[in-house]
Design a protein around this motif. Structure first.
Motif, PDB file in Angstrom:
ATOM      1  N   SER A 214      28.377  32.611  35.021  1.00 28.59           N
ATOM      2  CA  SER A 214      27.450  33.690  34.689  1.00 28.59           C
ATOM      3  C   SER A 214      27.236  34.652  35.848  1.00 28.59           C
ATOM      4  CB  SER A 214      26.108  33.106  34.227  1.00 28.59           C
ATOM      5  OG  SER A 214      25.543  32.337  35.271  1.00 28.59           O
ATOM      6  N   ARG A 215      27.269  34.148  37.085  1.00 30.74           N
ATOM      7  CA  ARG A 215      26.897  35.029  38.207  1.00 30.74           C
ATOM      8  C   ARG A 215      28.042  35.291  39.183  1.00 30.74           C
ATOM      9  NH1 ARG A 215      21.830  36.310  38.748  1.00 30.74           N
ATOM     10  NH2 ARG A 215      21.714  36.255  41.005  1.00 30.74           N
ATOM     11  N   PHE A 216      29.069  34.434  39.161  1.00 28.16           N
ATOM     12  CA  PHE A 216      30.213  34.619  40.080  1.00 28.16           C
ATOM     13  C   PHE A 216      31.532  34.564  39.292  1.00 28.16           C
ATOM     14  CE2 PHE A 216      26.759  32.588  42.452  1.00 28.16           C
ATOM     15  CZ  PHE A 216      26.632  33.432  43.552  1.00 28.16           C
ATOM     16  N   PRO A 217      31.651  35.401  38.255  1.00 29.08           N
ATOM     17  CA  PRO A 217      32.824  35.256  37.372  1.00 29.08           C
ATOM     18  C   PRO A 217      34.159  35.458  38.095  1.00 29.08           C
ATOM     19  CG  PRO A 217      31.649  37.302  36.920  1.00 29.08           C
ATOM     20  CD  PRO A 217      30.762  36.496  37.836  1.00 29.08           C
ATOM     21  N   ALA A 218      34.172  36.223  39.168  1.00 25.95           N
ATOM     22  CA  ALA A 218      35.445  36.405  39.877  1.00 25.95           C
ATOM     23  C   ALA A 218      35.905  35.100  40.518  1.00 25.95           C
ATOM     24  CB  ALA A 218      35.324  37.504  40.931  1.00 25.95           C
ATOM     25  N   VAL A 219      34.951  34.233  40.865  1.00 29.95           N
ATOM     26  CA  VAL A 219      35.332  32.924  41.414  1.00 29.95           C
ATOM     27  C   VAL A 219      36.001  32.091  40.315  1.00 29.95           C
ATOM     28  CG1 VAL A 219      34.407  30.727  42.270  1.00 29.95           C
ATOM     29  CG2 VAL A 219      33.597  32.890  43.241  1.00 29.95           C
ATOM     30  N   ALA A 220      35.418  32.126  39.117  1.00 28.20           N
ATOM     31  CA  ALA A 220      36.012  31.365  38.015  1.00 28.20           C
ATOM     32  C   ALA A 220      37.417  31.873  37.703  1.00 28.20           C
ATOM     33  CB  ALA A 220      35.123  31.461  36.775  1.00 28.20           C
TER      34      ALA A 220
ATOM     35  N   ASN B 264      29.553  42.530  37.096  1.00 28.51           N
ATOM     36  CA  ASN B 264      30.594  43.534  37.338  1.00 28.51           C
ATOM     37  C   ASN B 264      31.544  43.011  38.420  1.00 28.51           C
ATOM     38  OD1 ASN B 264      28.131  45.505  36.401  1.00 28.51           O
ATOM     39  ND2 ASN B 264      30.151  46.301  35.819  1.00 28.51           N
ATOM     40  N   ALA B 265      32.175  41.895  38.116  1.00 30.41           N
ATOM     41  CA  ALA B 265      33.063  41.297  39.118  1.00 30.41           C
ATOM     42  C   ALA B 265      34.303  40.738  38.434  1.00 30.41           C
ATOM     43  CB  ALA B 265      32.325  40.189  39.862  1.00 30.41           C
ATOM     44  N   ARG B 266      35.458  40.989  39.031  1.00 34.85           N
ATOM     45  CA  ARG B 266      36.722  40.512  38.454  1.00 34.85           C
ATOM     46  C   ARG B 266      37.691  40.099  39.556  1.00 34.85           C
ATOM     47  NH1 ARG B 266      37.808  41.879  33.164  1.00 34.85           N
ATOM     48  NH2 ARG B 266      39.199  40.084  33.348  1.00 34.85           N
ATOM     49  N   TYR B 267      38.666  39.281  39.145  1.00 38.12           N
ATOM     50  CA  TYR B 267      39.785  38.927  40.015  1.00 38.12           C
ATOM     51  C   TYR B 267      41.054  39.238  39.236  1.00 38.12           C
ATOM     52  CZ  TYR B 267      42.800  36.149  43.101  1.00 38.12           C
ATOM     53  OH  TYR B 267      43.789  35.730  43.974  1.00 38.12           O
ATOM     54  N   VAL B 268      42.022  39.877  39.863  1.00 42.52           N
ATOM     55  CA  VAL B 268      43.287  40.218  39.207  1.00 42.52           C
ATOM     56  C   VAL B 268      44.433  39.759  40.110  1.00 42.52           C
ATOM     57  CG1 VAL B 268      44.613  41.989  38.024  1.00 42.52           C
ATOM     58  CG2 VAL B 268      42.165  42.309  38.337  1.00 42.52           C
ATOM     59  N   LYS B 269      45.438  39.198  39.485  1.00 44.75           N
ATOM     60  CA  LYS B 269      46.515  38.557  40.243  1.00 44.75           C
ATOM     61  C   LYS B 269      47.867  38.968  39.668  1.00 44.75           C
ATOM     62  CE  LYS B 269      48.029  33.828  41.350  1.00 44.75           C
ATOM     63  NZ  LYS B 269      47.659  32.391  41.265  1.00 44.75           N
ATOM     64  N   LEU B 270      48.739  39.474  40.511  1.00 47.35           N
ATOM     65  CA  LEU B 270      50.107  39.811  40.091  1.00 47.35           C
ATOM     66  C   LEU B 270      51.029  38.652  40.426  1.00 47.35           C
ATOM     67  CD1 LEU B 270      52.259  41.859  39.094  1.00 47.35           C
ATOM     68  CD2 LEU B 270      52.481  42.607  41.466  1.00 47.35           C
ATOM     69  N   ARG B 271      51.756  38.211  39.429  1.00 50.50           N
ATOM     70  CA  ARG B 271      52.697  37.114  39.625  1.00 50.50           C
ATOM     71  C   ARG B 271      53.713  37.151  38.499  1.00 50.50           C
ATOM     72  NH1 ARG B 271      48.984  31.992  37.774  1.00 50.50           N
ATOM     73  NH2 ARG B 271      47.636  33.132  36.379  1.00 50.50           N
TER      74      ARG B 271
ATOM     75  N   ALA C 221      40.013  40.767  44.453  1.00 49.70           N
ATOM     76  CA  ALA C 221      38.700  40.475  43.876  1.00 49.70           C
ATOM     77  C   ALA C 221      37.815  41.685  44.118  1.00 49.70           C
ATOM     78  CB  ALA C 221      38.092  39.237  44.539  1.00 49.70           C
ATOM     79  N   ALA C 222      37.110  42.093  43.076  1.00 50.77           N
ATOM     80  CA  ALA C 222      36.217  43.249  43.226  1.00 50.77           C
ATOM     81  C   ALA C 222      34.895  42.942  42.557  1.00 50.77           C
ATOM     82  CB  ALA C 222      36.843  44.495  42.601  1.00 50.77           C
ATOM     83  N   ALA C 223      33.807  43.412  43.176  1.00 48.71           N
ATOM     84  CA  ALA C 223      32.477  43.279  42.579  1.00 48.71           C
ATOM     85  C   ALA C 223      31.722  44.579  42.861  1.00 48.71           C
ATOM     86  CB  ALA C 223      31.742  42.085  43.172  1.00 48.71           C
ATOM     87  N   LEU C 224      30.976  45.015  41.877  1.00 45.82           N
ATOM     88  CA  LEU C 224      30.246  46.289  42.004  1.00 45.82           C
ATOM     89  C   LEU C 224      28.820  46.109  41.513  1.00 45.82           C
ATOM     90  CD1 LEU C 224      32.933  48.680  40.406  1.00 45.82           C
ATOM     91  CD2 LEU C 224      32.427  48.458  42.856  1.00 45.82           C
ATOM     92  N   GLU C 225      27.899  46.792  42.190  1.00 45.89           N
ATOM     93  CA  GLU C 225      26.560  46.965  41.629  1.00 45.89           C
ATOM     94  C   GLU C 225      26.448  48.436  41.276  1.00 45.89           C
ATOM     95  OE1 GLU C 225      23.330  45.766  44.110  1.00 45.89           O
ATOM     96  OE2 GLU C 225      21.819  46.530  42.721  1.00 45.89           O
ATOM     97  N   ILE C 226      26.244  48.696  39.999  1.00 50.04           N
ATOM     98  CA  ILE C 226      26.235  50.081  39.517  1.00 50.04           C
ATOM     99  C   ILE C 226      24.862  50.379  38.932  1.00 50.04           C
ATOM    100  CG2 ILE C 226      27.303  51.741  37.937  1.00 50.04           C
ATOM    101  CD1 ILE C 226      29.814  49.912  38.001  1.00 50.04           C
TER     102      ILE C 226
ATOM    103  N   ALA D 106      41.462  46.006  39.946  1.00 45.08           N
ATOM    104  CA  ALA D 106      40.313  45.090  40.024  1.00 45.08           C
ATOM    105  C   ALA D 106      39.007  45.885  39.975  1.00 45.08           C
ATOM    106  CB  ALA D 106      40.392  44.248  41.291  1.00 45.08           C
ATOM    107  N   LEU D 107      38.993  47.023  40.650  1.00 48.40           N
ATOM    108  CA  LEU D 107      37.772  47.850  40.651  1.00 48.40           C
ATOM    109  C   LEU D 107      37.515  48.441  39.264  1.00 48.40           C
ATOM    110  CD1 LEU D 107      38.350  49.511  44.128  1.00 48.40           C
ATOM    111  CD2 LEU D 107      36.348  48.108  43.512  1.00 48.40           C
ATOM    112  N   ILE D 108      38.578  48.870  38.605  1.00 45.67           N
ATOM    113  CA  ILE D 108      38.411  49.410  37.241  1.00 45.67           C
ATOM    114  C   ILE D 108      37.828  48.329  36.328  1.00 45.67           C
ATOM    115  CG2 ILE D 108      39.682  50.158  35.176  1.00 45.67           C
ATOM    116  CD1 ILE D 108      41.641  51.603  37.105  1.00 45.67           C
ATOM    117  N   ARG D 109      38.390  47.144  36.433  1.00 41.17           N
ATOM    118  CA  ARG D 109      37.908  46.054  35.565  1.00 41.17           C
ATOM    119  C   ARG D 109      36.475  45.658  35.923  1.00 41.17           C
ATOM    120  NH1 ARG D 109      42.865  41.813  34.457  1.00 41.17           N
ATOM    121  NH2 ARG D 109      44.151  43.280  33.283  1.00 41.17           N
ATOM    122  N   ALA D 110      36.165  45.660  37.197  1.00 42.12           N
ATOM    123  CA  ALA D 110      34.798  45.315  37.605  1.00 42.12           C
ATOM    124  C   ALA D 110      33.818  46.351  37.063  1.00 42.12           C
ATOM    125  CB  ALA D 110      34.716  45.214  39.123  1.00 42.12           C
TER     126      ALA D 110
END
Lengths: 344, 745
Positions: free
Chosen positions: A83-89, A223-230, A243-248, A318-322
């Protein structure tokens, strides 16, 4: 594999006093045992810390205190992480495989070694493995190697996904040693190489990571995401990740966090980019400028110039998704480039 | 060892050939009771580990044998100085399907990872550490690695004894009349089989009898080969190979480590087990070499191919000659007035390549299909329309008729299922959100070889039967599909059949390779059953007490464990009654499976494969979002298993197109990704939507049962289809497989 002594520590003190210069701490074992099998390390003593009381996740001032022995799979599904650190998940679930995540620990994830193939080949010179021997990666196969923070002494990257997200969230590593506790920010925990060597070990041989502290993400929680290219969708390290997180608030970025993975010997926190985003509207143009700042100083360490472009673009993604907000449910393919765009 | 024959672990969805049936050995496998070679733990077993070379070229000058032997648990270290004698040097080519191999014959190093010593110990751990303690020193030469690092030469043969060159028609005349001349250059990476089960052997001697547990795709041939190297009678050897955890060609040939384990077991008078570690499978057990292929197509103004020129350069080792016959994949796919296919080769300091998952056909088809797609676009045709325009009604390489060819139906069914008709001609025309979408296709084609197989069938007094042949089940389902065929040959229900297989005391079933095992071993089994029934019918027809007496020329039919008069279906008799009256406990028949004489028709399985990819234009990542193939492969013995084979082949195609690649450091010749973390094969999440349809096809010529092959068909066509879909999404023609994200940004 060499003969070694095995001890299981029942207390933290016992673990620290059992530690020796050529011993090693055994947690999940998913990297350590591999390295022992291929002859990269040959500890004479393994100190098993899986029984230490470090298995809990506690809420703490709006953040979390995560025991070093918490398994990756458990951490990824913890309700506060989701709920609060979704980019970690997302970072955790994009890493390794389900089987490995069931075994791997939080502290072990941080302590895992580079997957530089020359580090993993005991026959190759490697300043990280054998200080002063040189760097065989330079002039070799460098697709997975650094574009930031490298020197002629070492061009390895840190492979963790989790650490990238942790660095973005200002996580702190809590370390116990014979002289008491010390704390190190995640973003500077892994030393960078200097002109002559791969950098000092992050821990003394008698130190043990006890917890990871995640401070309150405040307005960045959703507003947090992680994106990985592989190149494949599971069980592959990042070519690049972010990893990106934003407070908007009111159409403006109040604060931004951005960290890159697969680019340096540590998760690469892009502070200049974060500063530039503060006060800006969350637009692709602003993200592009921030990504330029994040990659400032980037240089190929071999035949890997394309990674600079890819790292810049994955930061933007990552920023767009966040900015678009964390989805209520984790995507089926966590951190995938294709999430949301593909039925698969 | 688990008794497969008496396990009824399958799910019945019908009966015998033509019907879907799950694997009879499935329950054993999912409950861990299927015994693979390395699962055997004979009493007193010793563990052997090979020490491997850290250089790619040179000589071993020193091994610290004393240090290794001093390690607790180490029993003995074998080096070229003390290795027991072989009757034949492992550098001899004892037959056409033998590879030169390393069994400590000298101190030469010819590739990185080559075995240079064998350490035998009481435990695997002690043997492993003993091997490390040998700390070899070398006199090293500069290695020659890769297509550009090796020494070019002109091979005399490609694949197994095939001609490197074929010319048909007048190339110059054909080219002169063409409207467009197109050239495509494609590279394909070196690939390693990476069967999940490592190569392993457990060897034990009892007096002069040798028992071997080892996964092998050609058990009968292996027995002959082991006997030749050891200088003993093949009758002294028993090989058990009931299950293979994948083979892909790499378990069809012997390697030196097997010989060393056998020699050590004899020398030490104890059973010895050797299992390769993953990285030790990168060298001594074959691979698919890197290729560079140049295709020149000349197209006439109507869009017909006038001339096709396919040239391949393939890497091989410095000491043996397996040349990937990629150009030959162009022989029989498309009509052309003239054709030339040629091969060159490069000697490098690697292990010798060998057959791997459609050897020749897979990389050759990949390049051909990209070139065809390029030509279609250049001439303004839809890719399917262009392929139909160039449909080969007869085999362009030989001029022969096809034995059967339902390729048009394959194209039609797969295209319909895919909704291909909506495809825009121009690349970069389709989007899905931020992503580029592309559709591509390829033609699948694979030859239908037959080898030599023999089988026995024995009818028992109770009307049940046992059939015997030394077939190999690599996961394809031989335990099931061959039993279905055998039951049909005997005219009994499969549940009344005991199938003995997977070991060398049984009649030789030939090689499980070339996608020809079901056809070959199946024919032998069917014929053995038919031979038995023929004898049974003779008994009945000559017995006045039988209701079948007097059927004579009208004959009888066997089904459901009874013989029926063809002229009167109400008159029948059970097998057990016929045997009882004749006073027989058993009735035995023999059968062979082989192709007689030179084929007078061109024999191939075919298919059409259609791929959809999504490409992230910023990051270059490719996802195969849909993959649909339709295949015609003669008689389908077991649709359930055939579909699995075809899907597996198509997934190989995803790996070939986007992932699989063994990477050498060219300075040392050592691999940088010799494990399953670094050498990528597809995971489930890489295959979101895949379907394999089968198209009905009767083939009266290919063999008496009309069976073609499905094992390797799926990879052909698929690689090209994915490459062409990537082009259709991005406008970028792949120059190399696997396609890296970096090449698409």
């Amino acid at each position: 594999m060499n003969l070694f002594e095995y001890t299981r520590a029942e207390t933290l003190d016992a673990a620290m006093s059992a530690a020796t210069q050529d011993g090693a701490i055994l947690a999940g074992g998913t990297n350590l045992l591999d390295l022992m099998k291929i002859g990269v390390i040959s500890p004479t003593r393994l100190i098993d810390i899986t029984r230490l009381p470090l298995h809990d996740i506690e809420e703490h001032d709006g953040g979390l205190l995560i025991g070093a022995m918490v398994r990756n799979a458990d951490l990824a599904r913890h309700p506060v992480i989701l709920s609060r650190f979704p980019a970690v998940a997302e970072a955790l679930l994009s890493g390794a495989s389900a089987q490995l995540r069931n075994a791997a620990s939080t502290g072990g994830n941080i302590m895992q070694q580079t997957r530089c193939s020359y580090f993993q080949d005991p026959l190759s010179p490697c300043n990280r493995r054998e200080p002063g021997s040189g760097c065989a990666a330079i002039g070799g196969e460098t697709r997975n190697h650094a574009i930031l923070g490298w020197t002629e002494a070492c061009i390895a990257t840190h492979p963790s996904d989790l650490c990238v997200a942790l660095a973005a969230y200002d996580a702190v590593v809590e370390i116990a040693g014979p002289d008491g506790l010390r704390e190190v920010p995640m973003e500077s925990f892994h030393p960078l190489p200097d002109a002559n060597d791969a950098g000092p070990a992050p821990l003394q041989s008698d130190e043990i990571i006890t917890h990871i502290r995640l401070p309150d993400p405040g307005g960045m929680a959703r507003n947090a995401r992680y994106v990985k290219l592989r190149e494949r969708t599971s069980f592959a390290f990042a070519i690049v990740s972010a990893a990106a997180a934003l407070e908007i608030q009111d159409g403006r970025i109040v604060q931004a966090r951005l960290a890159l993975g697969g680019v340096a010997a540590r998760p690469w926190r892009a502070r200049a980019a974060e500063k530039a985003l503060a006060g800006q509207p969350p637009t692709e143009e602003a993200f592009a400028r921030a990504a330029d700042l994040a990659l400032e100083g980037a240089a190929p360490s071999g035949d890997n110039r394309a990674k600079i472009t890819l790292a810049r673009r994955i930061a933007i993604r990552a920023l767009i998704r966040a900015a678009a907000g964390t989805p209520d449910r984790l995507p089926a393919l966590p951190a995938s480039v294709f999430e949301g765009d593909c039925n698969g | 060892m688990a008794d497969v024959m008496n396990i009824q672990g399958h799910v019945r969805l019908g009966s015998n050939a033509g019907q879907s049936m799950t694997r009879r050995d499935g329950v054993l496998k999912v409950t861990g009771r299927a015994t693979y070679a390395a699962d055997n733990r004979p009493e007193g077993v010793l563990h052997a580990v090979t020490a491997t070379a850290g250089i790619a070229r040179g000589r071993v000058t020193h091994l610290d044998v004393a240090a290794a032997e001093a390690h607790p648990g180490v029993v003995k270290v074998y080096t070229p100085a003390n290795r027991p004698d072989l009757a034949v040097s492992p550098d001899e080519k004892i037959h056409g399907f033998a590879w030169r191999t390393e069994a400590l014959q000298d101190d030469t190093v010819r590739y990185a990872g080559q075995p240079i010593a064998l350490v035998v110990a009481e435990t695997l751990e002690a043997a492993t550490e003993g091997a490390r303690l040998l700390a070899p020193r070398y006199d090293a030469d500069t290695p020659r690695i890769g297509l550009d690092g090796g020494v070019p030469f002109q091979p005399e043969t490609v694949s197994i004894g095939a001609s490197p060159t074929l010319e048909a028609g007048d190339m110059d005349a054909a080219r002169a009349g063409a409207a467009r001349h197109l050239e495509t250059v494609i590279e394909t990476a070196a690939q390693y089989h990476n069967a999940l089960e490592p190569h392993a052997i457990t060897a034990r001697w009892t007096g002069d009898r040798l028992e071997i547990d080892t996964p092998n795709q050609a058990i009968g041939l292996a027995k002959q080969s082991f006997a030749a190297y050891l200088g003993i009678d093949p009758a002294q050897i028993l090989i058990r190979s009931p299950f293979l955890g994948g083979g892909f060609g790499s378990k069809a040939i012997l390697f030196g480590g097997q010989l060393l384990a056998i020699l050590a077991a004899k020398d030490l008078d104890r059973p010895v087990k050797l299992a390769l570690r993953r990285e030790q499978m990168y060298g001594p057990v074959g691979h698919r070499p890197a290729t560079r292929q140049t295709l020149k197509l000349d197209i006439d103004p109507q869009g017909h191919i006038s001339a096709l020129d396919h040239h391949t350069i393939a890497v091989t080792s410095s000491f043996d000659d397996f040349i990937e016959s990629a150009s030959n994949a162009s022989h029989s796919v498309y009509a052309t007035k003239a054709m030339r296919t040629t091969h060159g080769a490069v000697r490098a300091d690697t292990g010798t390549p060998g057959p791997m998952r459609a050897p020749g056909e897979a990389p050759g088809s990949a390049a051909l299909e990209v070139a065809i797609d390029d030509a279609a676009y250049a001439m303004g045709f839809d890719p399917l329309e262009f392929r139909l325009r160039n449909y080969a009604e007869t085999d362009p390489a030989t001029g022969m008729q096809f034995s059967s060819k339902a390729l048009r139906e394959c194209y039609a069914q797969a295209a319909e299922a895919f909704a291909w008709k909506d495809r825009p001609l121009e690349p970069g025309s389709m989007k899905q959100g931020r992503l580029l979408k592309g559709w591509g296709m390829g033609t699948a084609q694979f030859p239908c070889p037959m080898f030599q197989a023999a089988a026995h069938a024995t009818l028992r007094a109770d009307g049940s039967a046992v059939v015997e042949t030394s077939a190999a089940d690599m996961g394809q389902g031989a335990w099931t599909s061959l039993a279905q065929i055998a039951a049909d040959g005997l005219g009994i229900d499969i549940d009344r059949l005991e199938f003995r297989s997977g070991q060398s005391s049984l009649p030789d079933a030939g090689v499980a390779g070339g996608s020809g095992h079901t056809a070959t071993a199946g024919t032998a089994l069917f014929n053995a059953g038919a031979d038995t029934i023929r004898q049974l019918a003779e008994l009945a027809l000559n017995d006045p007490a039988s209701p079948l007496f007097g059927a004579d020329n009208a004959g009888v039919t066997a089904r459901g464990g009874r013989l029926y008069r063809n002229d009167d279906d109400t008159r029948s008799e059970a097998y057990e009654d016929i045997l009882a009256r004749a006073g027989l406990d058993l009735l035995r028949g023999d059968g062979k499976g082989a192709r007689e004489g030179e084929p007078e028709r061109a024999m191939f399985s075919h298919g059409g494969v259609f791929a959809e990819v999504l490409v992230d234009p910023d990051l270059g990542q490719v996802r195969v979002s849909r993959l649909i193939g339709a295949f015609a492969a003669g008689r389908i013995v077991n649709p359930h298993l055939a579909r699995s084979q075809l899907l597996g082949g198509m997934i190989w195609g995803i790996g070939f197109a986007l992932q699989e690649e063994a990477i050498h450091d060219v300075r040392t010749g050592r691999f940088t990704n010799a494990d399953l973390a670094g050498y990528h094969i597809p995971v489930n999440a890489d295959v979101p939507m895949i379907e394999a349809l089968t198209v009905h096809e009767d083939d009266p010529f290919v063999n008496s049962l009309g069976i073609k092959g499905v094992g390797e068909l799926g990879v052909t066509g698929t690689v090209g289809a994915i490459g062409n879909a990537v082009w259709h999404a991005t406008g970028i023609r792949p120059k190399r497989f696997p396609i890296h994200p970096e090449s698409l940004i």
